[in-house]
Design an enzyme around this catalytic site. Structure first.
Site: not given
Length: 147
Positions: A83, A104, A112-113, A138
């Site tokens: 952040y 979001n 945002c993850h 991912e």
């Protein structure tokens, strides 16, 4: 506008879209019938897919949230940023970044993850387990694409 859902583990990803523009993405315990853009289907199936070709209403305008979402879209697949790093990049506070992530409208398209706390994973709505699942997906996709 079209809407539909696909599976992501135990969750369903609901997507409302038209052409290459995504208007809303949300996670739910039940699915809805209808089409989902092919890149999102492939992403949810675990393939290393670049979703930057999809447009999102979240990045429209010049407000702070739009600038935050634009910066978050630059975080590469399989990577994370804090952040604080996103805040420093656009000249705002980590708290403002957290608020933008919580609101979001198009998660996955604005990933945002991939934004984590300096000392941990941070939050995710509706369930932290989704953020953990997406980050693991991912990492696995990133390893598979290297082979």
């Amino acid at each position: 506008m079209m809407g539909g859902s696909c599976r992501l583990g135990l969750w369903h990803v609901h997507v409302w879209w038209s052409g290459d523009t995504i208007y809303r993405v949300r996670f739910a315990s039940t699915g809805i019938s209808g089409p989902v853009p092919a890149p999102i289907l492939k992403y949810c199936a675990g393939h290393a897919v670049d979703l930057s070709g999809l447009k999102t209403v979240a990045c429209e305008g010049e407000c702070v949230s739009a600038r935050i979402y634009q910066a978050v879209r630059e975080v590469p697949y399989g990577s994370t940023a804090t952040y604080g790093e996103i805040a420093a990049q656009i000249g705002t506070s980590p708290r403002a970044v957290g608020r933008a992530m919580a609101h979001n409208p198009t998660p996955l398209v604005v990933p945002c993850h991939r934004i984590v706390a300096a000392n941990g994973i941070g939050g995710f709505s509706p369930a932290l387990e989704i953020k953990e699942l997406l980050l693991a997906l991912e990492q696995k996709g990133k390893k598979a694409s290297r082979k």
